[in-house]
Motif scaffolding. Sequence first.
Motif, PDB file in Angstrom:
ATOM      1  N   SER A   9      -4.358  12.641 -13.646  1.00 15.82           N
ATOM      2  CA  SER A   9      -4.780  13.766 -13.652  1.00 15.82           C
ATOM      3  C   SER A   9      -4.319  14.981 -13.591  1.00 15.82           C
ATOM      4  N   PHE A  10      -4.025  16.194 -13.832  1.00 18.60           N
ATOM      5  CA  PHE A  10      -3.417  17.314 -13.550  1.00 18.60           C
ATOM      6  C   PHE A  10      -4.880  18.038 -13.366  1.00 18.60           C
ATOM      7  N   ASP A  15      -0.214  23.018  -9.028  1.00 14.96           N
ATOM      8  CA  ASP A  15       1.034  21.810  -9.622  1.00 14.96           C
ATOM      9  C   ASP A  15       0.235  20.816  -8.967  1.00 14.96           C
ATOM     10  N   LEU A  16      -0.534  20.224  -8.804  1.00 16.96           N
ATOM     11  CA  LEU A  16      -1.606  18.935  -8.298  1.00 16.96           C
ATOM     12  C   LEU A  16      -1.297  17.927  -9.320  1.00 16.96           C
ATOM     13  N   ASP A  30       2.175  17.098  -4.966  1.00 16.66           N
ATOM     14  CA  ASP A  30       2.137  18.238  -4.866  1.00 16.66           C
ATOM     15  C   ASP A  30       3.799  18.226  -6.282  1.00 16.66           C
ATOM     16  N   ILE A  31       3.050  17.730  -7.601  1.00 17.94           N
ATOM     17  CA  ILE A  31       4.468  18.123  -7.878  1.00 17.94           C
ATOM     18  C   ILE A  31       5.052  19.453  -8.744  1.00 17.94           C
ATOM     19  N   SER A  32       4.750  20.446  -7.557  1.00 21.32           N
ATOM     20  CA  SER A  32       5.774  21.946  -8.176  1.00 21.32           C
ATOM     21  C   SER A  32       7.309  21.412  -8.693  1.00 21.32           C
ATOM     22  N   GLY A  33       7.994  20.303  -7.783  1.00 20.05           N
ATOM     23  CA  GLY A  33       9.594  20.378  -7.716  1.00 20.05           C
ATOM     24  C   GLY A  33       9.731  19.713  -9.095  1.00 20.05           C
ATOM     25  N   ASP A  60      10.331  13.717  -6.172  1.00 21.49           N
ATOM     26  CA  ASP A  60      10.011  15.484  -7.031  1.00 21.49           C
ATOM     27  C   ASP A  60       8.493  15.874  -6.376  1.00 21.49           C
ATOM     28  N   ALA A  61       7.666  14.681  -6.969  1.00 20.19           N
ATOM     29  CA  ALA A  61       6.226  14.390  -6.591  1.00 20.19           C
ATOM     30  C   ALA A  61       6.162  14.092  -5.213  1.00 20.19           C
ATOM     31  N   ILE A  62       5.468  14.911  -3.904  1.00 17.11           N
ATOM     32  CA  ILE A  62       5.181  14.660  -3.005  1.00 17.11           C
ATOM     33  C   ILE A  62       3.576  14.316  -2.196  1.00 17.11           C
ATOM     34  N   VAL A  63       3.788  13.431  -1.793  1.00 16.81           N
ATOM     35  CA  VAL A  63       2.360  13.185  -1.482  1.00 16.81           C
ATOM     36  C   VAL A  63       1.750  14.306  -0.521  1.00 16.81           C
TER      37      VAL A  63
END
Length: 137
Positions: A9-10, A15-16, A30-33, A60-63
């Motif tokens: 879930s968002f 942007d997480l 982190d989904i800011s990318g 682009d999605a970074i843990v």
Amino acid sequence: HNHYVMCASFHPKEDLVVSASLDQTVRVWDISGLKKKSVSPNDDGLKLPQVHSELFGGGDAIVKYVLEGHDRGVNWASFHPSLPLIVSGADDRQVKLWRMNDTKAWEVDTLRGHSNNVSCVMFHAKQDVIISNSEDK
């Protein structure tokens, strides 16, 4: 994750994304990318494989955090609507409360009382209440 993801879930403002997995972890991503990428439905030249690689191909999605503490698979995790908190529920019959800041996340408390797998857990939108459901009889 190295097992099935049961829930994602968002975050309500940042942007997480939080995800829960049968690998016994909760992860904050982190989904800011991903915001930099978009595909217009009017782009005639884009084919499905191209769209897939454009949106999901890179790292682009970074843990940001890996939360470990459940003893069995985690079925649900959700963000608090306004505080830096996460709640999770798992097959270990426990609900866990986690706190996070800019650099780390950690376990705050464990709530016990269910006698079977916790299926879902979330914060109330306006009150200081956590609700959970389980496979209890």
